[in-house]
Design a protein around this motif. Structure first.
Motif, PDB file in Angstrom:
ATOM      1  N   ALA A 110       0.841  -1.132   0.006  1.00 24.59           N
ATOM      2  CA  ALA A 110      -0.181  -0.119  -0.054  1.00 24.59           C
ATOM      3  C   ALA A 110       0.797   1.244  -0.004  1.00 24.59           C
ATOM      4  O   ALA A 110       0.363   2.107  -0.545  1.00 24.59           O
ATOM      5  CB  ALA A 110      -1.096  -0.111   1.321  1.00 24.59           C
ATOM      6  N   TRP A 129       1.988   1.695  -3.621  1.00 26.11           N
ATOM      7  CA  TRP A 129       0.978   2.374  -4.265  1.00 26.11           C
ATOM      8  C   TRP A 129       0.515   3.600  -4.301  1.00 26.11           C
ATOM      9  O   TRP A 129       0.503   4.347  -5.241  1.00 26.11           O
ATOM     10  CB  TRP A 129      -0.384   1.527  -4.061  1.00 26.11           C
ATOM     11  CG  TRP A 129      -0.525   0.071  -4.441  1.00 26.11           C
ATOM     12  CD1 TRP A 129      -0.029  -0.619  -5.443  1.00 26.11           C
ATOM     13  CD2 TRP A 129      -1.336  -0.941  -3.599  1.00 26.11           C
ATOM     14  NE1 TRP A 129      -0.338  -2.107  -5.695  1.00 26.11           N
ATOM     15  CE2 TRP A 129      -1.056  -2.172  -4.317  1.00 26.11           C
ATOM     16  CE3 TRP A 129      -1.800  -1.000  -2.401  1.00 26.11           C
ATOM     17  CZ2 TRP A 129      -1.648  -3.397  -4.107  1.00 26.11           C
ATOM     18  CZ3 TRP A 129      -2.686  -2.156  -2.161  1.00 26.11           C
ATOM     19  CH2 TRP A 129      -2.220  -3.405  -2.806  1.00 26.11           C
ATOM     20  N   VAL A 130       0.754   4.462  -3.018  1.00 24.31           N
ATOM     21  CA  VAL A 130       0.439   5.745  -2.996  1.00 24.31           C
ATOM     22  C   VAL A 130       1.350   6.677  -3.599  1.00 24.31           C
ATOM     23  O   VAL A 130       1.171   7.849  -3.738  1.00 24.31           O
ATOM     24  CB  VAL A 130       0.126   6.169  -1.296  1.00 24.31           C
ATOM     25  CG1 VAL A 130      -0.995   5.265  -0.943  1.00 24.31           C
ATOM     26  CG2 VAL A 130       1.109   6.197  -0.620  1.00 24.31           C
ATOM     27  N   ARG A 189      -0.139   9.438  -9.060  1.00 23.95           N
ATOM     28  CA  ARG A 189      -0.744   9.769  -7.876  1.00 23.95           C
ATOM     29  C   ARG A 189      -0.300  11.180  -7.250  1.00 23.95           C
ATOM     30  O   ARG A 189       0.772  11.519  -7.324  1.00 23.95           O
ATOM     31  CB  ARG A 189      -0.524   8.470  -6.860  1.00 23.95           C
ATOM     32  CG  ARG A 189      -0.628   7.176  -7.423  1.00 23.95           C
ATOM     33  CD  ARG A 189      -2.109   6.906  -7.627  1.00 23.95           C
ATOM     34  NE  ARG A 189      -2.772   6.660  -6.228  1.00 23.95           N
ATOM     35  CZ  ARG A 189      -3.060   5.633  -5.706  1.00 23.95           C
ATOM     36  NH1 ARG A 189      -2.579   4.570  -5.830  1.00 23.95           N
ATOM     37  NH2 ARG A 189      -3.877   5.618  -4.495  1.00 23.95           N
ATOM     38  N   GLU A 198      -5.806   3.392   1.747  1.00 27.07           N
ATOM     39  CA  GLU A 198      -5.496   2.535   0.577  1.00 27.07           C
ATOM     40  C   GLU A 198      -5.689   1.114   1.462  1.00 27.07           C
ATOM     41  O   GLU A 198      -6.517   0.154   0.658  1.00 27.07           O
ATOM     42  CB  GLU A 198      -4.004   2.609   0.047  1.00 27.07           C
ATOM     43  CG  GLU A 198      -3.645   1.987  -1.165  1.00 27.07           C
ATOM     44  CD  GLU A 198      -4.070   2.755  -2.265  1.00 27.07           C
ATOM     45  OE1 GLU A 198      -4.353   2.210  -3.418  1.00 27.07           O
ATOM     46  OE2 GLU A 198      -4.233   3.983  -2.185  1.00 27.07           O
ATOM     47  N   TYR A 204      -8.819  -1.929   0.329  1.00 34.28           N
ATOM     48  CA  TYR A 204      -8.701  -3.132  -0.127  1.00 34.28           C
ATOM     49  C   TYR A 204      -8.997  -4.065   0.907  1.00 34.28           C
ATOM     50  O   TYR A 204      -9.666  -5.238   0.479  1.00 34.28           O
ATOM     51  CB  TYR A 204      -6.893  -3.310  -0.435  1.00 34.28           C
ATOM     52  CG  TYR A 204      -6.323  -2.800  -1.658  1.00 34.28           C
ATOM     53  CD1 TYR A 204      -6.512  -3.709  -2.824  1.00 34.28           C
ATOM     54  CD2 TYR A 204      -6.170  -1.531  -1.696  1.00 34.28           C
ATOM     55  CE1 TYR A 204      -6.280  -3.028  -4.126  1.00 34.28           C
ATOM     56  CE2 TYR A 204      -5.524  -1.240  -2.996  1.00 34.28           C
ATOM     57  CZ  TYR A 204      -5.727  -1.815  -4.184  1.00 34.28           C
ATOM     58  OH  TYR A 204      -5.575  -1.256  -5.510  1.00 34.28           O
TER      59      TYR A 204
END
Length: 207
Positions: A41, A44-45, A50, A101, A105
């Motif tokens: 996570a 991902w951010v 982003r 995030e 999920y």
């Protein structure tokens, strides 16, 4: 897609470096349990496109970006560890986004319980968002031995990581369940399987 009859409860999974936390996490996935990795996570951010990555580049300059636009983690790490104020700024930016995030999920879980795996479960406060905590534990000498075998690193670097992580005692103080992972992989799997069957009997993480 079917909707669960009840909301899955969240099991926190943590352990120090070289404890076997990742192997335990993989076993939960093999057993069909929905798992979210806090480290994933965190990656991902800050992916290109982003908003967090744009904010980081604006504050620290283009030197924290690789040629392909990805975050240069090593360059950023060097900047923030030299400056506690910058580290606090980065944590204030990223921690809420990582939390969002993770839970977006976790909300997709269709198994009776879901696992959140994080090496910084206690330090980050993520433990507050779990109903139960499983700690994978191992003697420190074994942690060092495993990490040296796995990573291109030195005993000194491993010792520094161990020192920076929450102490073993602190992790164990928060634990509901502990697996001392000082044997082979088959034994670790047998312990996770045993806990999995127990967890399936729980509602909200409690007997």
């Amino acid at each position: 897609m079917t909707t669960p009859a009840f909301t899955p409860w969240i099991l926190g999974l943590t352990g120090g470096i070289g404890s076997g936390k990742s192997a335990a996490a993989e076993r939960f996935v093999e057993l069909g349990v929905h798992l979210v990795d806090a480290d994933q996570a965190a990656r991902w951010v800050v992916e290109p496109g982003r908003p967090a990555l744009a904010s980081i580049a604006e504050r620290f300059g283009p030197g924290v970006l690789q040629v392909d636009g990805q975050l240069d983690r090593a360059a950023l790490r060097k900047l923030i560890f030299e400056n506690p104020e910058q580290r606090r700024w980065l944590e204030a930016l990223l921690h809420p986004l990582i939390g969002q995030e993770i839970f977006s999920y976790l909300a997709k879980a269709e198994s009776p319980y879901a696992v959140l795996v994080s090496p910084l479960m206690i330090e980050s406060g993520q433990v507050r968002n779990t109903q139960r905590l499983l700690v994978i534990d191992a003697p420190e000498a074994l942690q060092i031995q495993r990490t040296l075998r796995r990573d291109a690193t030195t005993p000194e670097q491993v010792a520094a990581i161990l020192k920076a992580q929450t102490s073993r005692e602190e992790r164990l103080r928060h634990a509901h369940d502990v697996v001392v992972n000082d044997r082979d992989l088959a034994w670790l799997h047998s312990q996770i399987d045993r806990l999995h069957h127990f967890y399936l009997t729980l509602r909200g993480g409690q007997p």
